[in-house]
Design a protein around this motif. Structure first.
Motif, PDB file in Angstrom:
ATOM      1  N   ASP A 256       0.023  11.210  -6.443  1.00 16.77           N
ATOM      2  CA  ASP A 256      -1.415  11.184  -6.131  1.00 16.77           C
ATOM      3  C   ASP A 256      -1.783   9.937  -5.337  1.00 16.77           C
ATOM      4  O   ASP A 256      -2.622   9.985  -4.430  1.00 16.77           O
ATOM      5  CB  ASP A 256      -2.242  11.250  -7.422  1.00 16.77           C
ATOM      6  CG  ASP A 256      -2.180  12.609  -8.083  1.00 16.77           C
ATOM      7  OD1 ASP A 256      -1.681  13.565  -7.454  1.00 16.77           O
ATOM      8  OD2 ASP A 256      -2.621  12.727  -9.249  1.00 16.77           O
ATOM      9  N   TRP A 257      -1.176   8.796  -5.698  1.00 19.83           N
ATOM     10  CA  TRP A 257      -1.444   7.539  -4.995  1.00 19.83           C
ATOM     11  C   TRP A 257      -1.046   7.651  -3.523  1.00 19.83           C
ATOM     12  O   TRP A 257      -1.772   7.235  -2.620  1.00 19.83           O
ATOM     13  CB  TRP A 257      -0.700   6.401  -5.685  1.00 19.83           C
ATOM     14  CG  TRP A 257      -1.005   5.018  -5.158  1.00 19.83           C
ATOM     15  CD1 TRP A 257      -2.230   4.451  -4.997  1.00 19.83           C
ATOM     16  CD2 TRP A 257      -0.039   4.035  -4.753  1.00 19.83           C
ATOM     17  NE1 TRP A 257      -2.112   3.168  -4.520  1.00 19.83           N
ATOM     18  CE2 TRP A 257      -0.776   2.889  -4.352  1.00 19.83           C
ATOM     19  CE3 TRP A 257       1.351   4.012  -4.698  1.00 19.83           C
ATOM     20  CZ2 TRP A 257      -0.156   1.723  -3.903  1.00 19.83           C
ATOM     21  CZ3 TRP A 257       1.973   2.857  -4.248  1.00 19.83           C
ATOM     22  CH2 TRP A 257       1.232   1.727  -3.853  1.00 19.83           C
ATOM     23  N   MET A 258       0.120   8.229  -3.280  1.00 26.70           N
ATOM     24  CA  MET A 258       0.602   8.372  -1.914  1.00 26.70           C
ATOM     25  C   MET A 258      -0.201   9.416  -1.138  1.00 26.70           C
ATOM     26  O   MET A 258      -0.602   9.181   0.008  1.00 26.70           O
ATOM     27  CB  MET A 258       2.084   8.741  -1.916  1.00 26.70           C
ATOM     28  CG  MET A 258       3.000   7.646  -2.451  1.00 26.70           C
ATOM     29  SD  MET A 258       4.759   8.110  -2.379  1.00 26.70           S
ATOM     30  CE  MET A 258       5.013   8.220  -0.603  1.00 26.70           C
ATOM     31  N   SER A 259      -0.438  10.565  -1.748  1.00 24.64           N
ATOM     32  CA  SER A 259      -1.149  11.630  -1.029  1.00 24.64           C
ATOM     33  C   SER A 259      -2.580  11.225  -0.722  1.00 24.64           C
ATOM     34  O   SER A 259      -3.141  11.645   0.308  1.00 24.64           O
ATOM     35  CB  SER A 259      -1.133  12.928  -1.846  1.00 24.64           C
ATOM     36  OG  SER A 259      -1.843  12.769  -3.065  1.00 24.64           O
ATOM     37  N   GLY A 260      -3.184  10.399  -1.602  1.00 26.31           N
ATOM     38  CA  GLY A 260      -4.549   9.934  -1.355  1.00 26.31           C
ATOM     39  C   GLY A 260      -4.661   9.087  -0.101  1.00 26.31           C
ATOM     40  O   GLY A 260      -5.729   8.995   0.514  1.00 26.31           O
ATOM     41  N   ALA A 261      -3.538   8.476   0.298  1.00 28.48           N
ATOM     42  CA  ALA A 261      -3.518   7.649   1.515  1.00 28.48           C
ATOM     43  C   ALA A 261      -2.850   8.378   2.674  1.00 28.48           C
ATOM     44  O   ALA A 261      -2.633   7.783   3.742  1.00 28.48           O
ATOM     45  CB  ALA A 261      -2.791   6.338   1.233  1.00 28.48           C
ATOM     46  N   GLY A 262      -2.517   9.657   2.465  1.00 28.09           N
ATOM     47  CA  GLY A 262      -1.875  10.428   3.517  1.00 28.09           C
ATOM     48  C   GLY A 262      -0.424  10.056   3.757  1.00 28.09           C
ATOM     49  O   GLY A 262       0.136  10.371   4.820  1.00 28.09           O
ATOM     50  N   ALA A 263       0.217   9.384   2.794  1.00 25.32           N
ATOM     51  CA  ALA A 263       1.621   8.980   2.935  1.00 25.32           C
ATOM     52  C   ALA A 263       2.520  10.035   2.309  1.00 25.32           C
ATOM     53  O   ALA A 263       2.314  10.432   1.162  1.00 25.32           O
ATOM     54  CB  ALA A 263       1.846   7.618   2.274  1.00 25.32           C
TER      55      ALA A 263
ATOM     56  N   SER B  25       0.843  -1.188   0.000  1.00 28.18           N
ATOM     57  CA  SER B  25       0.000   0.000   0.000  1.00 28.18           C
ATOM     58  C   SER B  25       0.882   1.244   0.000  1.00 28.18           C
ATOM     59  O   SER B  25       2.089   1.163   0.270  1.00 28.18           O
ATOM     60  CB  SER B  25      -0.905   0.012   1.235  1.00 28.18           C
ATOM     61  OG  SER B  25      -0.141   0.275   2.400  1.00 28.18           O
ATOM     62  N   PRO B  26       0.290   2.423  -0.254  1.00 26.18           N
ATOM     63  CA  PRO B  26       1.087   3.656  -0.220  1.00 26.18           C
ATOM     64  C   PRO B  26       1.741   3.897   1.129  1.00 26.18           C
ATOM     65  O   PRO B  26       2.804   4.530   1.200  1.00 26.18           O
ATOM     66  CB  PRO B  26       0.055   4.742  -0.546  1.00 26.18           C
ATOM     67  CG  PRO B  26      -1.053   4.043  -1.234  1.00 26.18           C
ATOM     68  CD  PRO B  26      -1.095   2.670  -0.669  1.00 26.18           C
ATOM     69  N   ALA B  27       1.124   3.395   2.196  1.00 26.30           N
ATOM     70  CA  ALA B  27       1.693   3.600   3.527  1.00 26.30           C
ATOM     71  C   ALA B  27       3.089   3.003   3.644  1.00 26.30           C
ATOM     72  O   ALA B  27       3.914   3.482   4.426  1.00 26.30           O
ATOM     73  CB  ALA B  27       0.768   2.995   4.581  1.00 26.30           C
ATOM     74  N   ASP B  28       3.363   1.968   2.865  1.00 26.22           N
ATOM     75  CA  ASP B  28       4.681   1.333   2.909  1.00 26.22           C
ATOM     76  C   ASP B  28       5.767   2.237   2.343  1.00 26.22           C
ATOM     77  O   ASP B  28       6.964   1.964   2.519  1.00 26.22           O
ATOM     78  CB  ASP B  28       4.657   0.013   2.127  1.00 26.22           C
ATOM     79  CG  ASP B  28       3.752  -1.024   2.772  1.00 26.22           C
ATOM     80  OD1 ASP B  28       3.622  -1.005   4.010  1.00 26.22           O
ATOM     81  OD2 ASP B  28       3.170  -1.841   2.035  1.00 26.22           O
TER      82      ASP B  28
END
Length: 299
Positions: free
Chosen positions: A208-215, A184-187
């Motif tokens: 965008d993928w990372m920011s969408g998960a707050g990472a 996941s982006p959190a990783d």
């Protein structure tokens, strides 16, 4: 009155104006055009007088375009291109001006070598000039008529562009081989992201993928080639997003670990974009793409 002013915009003046912009000043433009410096300066002043606006402003020792100059440059590129095409058509000569094609670095490396070779054989009288860059820059140059067409990646703004999807790409994350799996982006939080400069469509997808998960990444290291991105990833310097087609053409692709992305962002299409009616070279390119779509070399 407006009609008279437009008629006074002769192509010679526009060519001189464009040369000053491209060469970054009057001295270099005069050398490029084989004219004396005073002649170039006079023609620019006459053009400004005819239009009733300033086209350049001083920025230190350099010249910078005014807003009016920027608008005129777009029309200059368009009119001079059409003039070249008209002359070539009347003379029955397909060449006469270079075919200016833009492409993302990934497309140029993995998709274009064989395609451009075939196109060159078909258009022997036309010089093909290839310029690479990020999607945003390529689209701007197409809109400003500095490129005849360009291969760009999703996402991008399509307003006032002709768009033809041409290649399907699969995007993956690359890291050092010893890196644990990425689910996941959190990783990726706190990691170094390896990417091209802003304007790269693939970088935008990852951000965008990372920011969408707050990472949030620790930092973004901007690099100029996929060779550099892959080398840094292999050395444990971070992670980057790379098309599988590129990895399959580079031996260095074996030195990194590939991590699958969600299908919603892994599947990406490359498009050919151009403005107005397609130039003959663009039509020829489209024909080659439709008849024999190139494929990257297997790994």
């Amino acid at each position: 009155m407006i009609v008279l002013r437009m008629r006074m915009l002769d192509l010679g003046s526009l060519e001189i104006f464009r040369a000053v912009v491209r060469e970054g000043g009057v001295v270099r433009a005069a050398s490029k055009l084989h004219r004396v410096q005073s002649n170039v300066t006079t023609r620019i002043k006459q053009l400004e007088q005819r239009l009733g606006v300033a086209l350049f402003r001083r920025q230190g020792r350099a010249l910078a375009l005014t807003p009016a100059g920027e608008r005129l440059l777009v029309y200059s590129e368009r009119l001079l291109r059409l003039a070249d095409e008209a002359e070539a058509a009347v003379r029955g000569a397909p060449g006469g001006r270079p075919f200016r094609l833009g492409a993302m670095e990934s497309t140029a490396a993995s998709r274009l070598p064989e395609l451009l070779s075939r196109l060159h054989r078909a258009l022997r009288d036309t010089q093909i000039e290839l310029q690479t860059g990020p999607t945003a820059s390529l689209i701007q140059q197409v809109r400003e008529y500095r490129l005849d067409a360009a291969f760009v990646g999703e996402p991008f703004a399509r307003e006032n562009l002709n768009v033809q999807p041409v290649f399907e790409e699969e995007l993956v994350l690359v890291t050092a081989r010893r890196r644990n799996g990425i689910a996941s982006p959190a990783d990726l939080a706190g990691e170094t992201i390896l990417a091209f400069a802003r304007g790269c469509s693939y970088r935008r997808i990852l951000e965008d993928w990372m920011s969408g998960a707050g990472a949030k990444p620790a930092r973004i290291a901007e690099l100029g080639s996929y060779h550099a991105i892959i080398a840094c990833a292999a050395a444990g310097g971070g992670c980057g997003i790379v098309p599988v087609s590129v990895l399959n053409t580079l031996s260095a692709g074996r030195s990194v670990r590939r991590h699958a992305l969600p299908r919603s962002i892994a599947a990406n299409r490359t498009h050919l974009v151009w403005t107005d009616d397609a130039a003959p070279a663009v039509l020829a390119l489209l024909e080659h793409l439709a008849a024999c779509p190139p494929h990257p070399s297997p790994e």
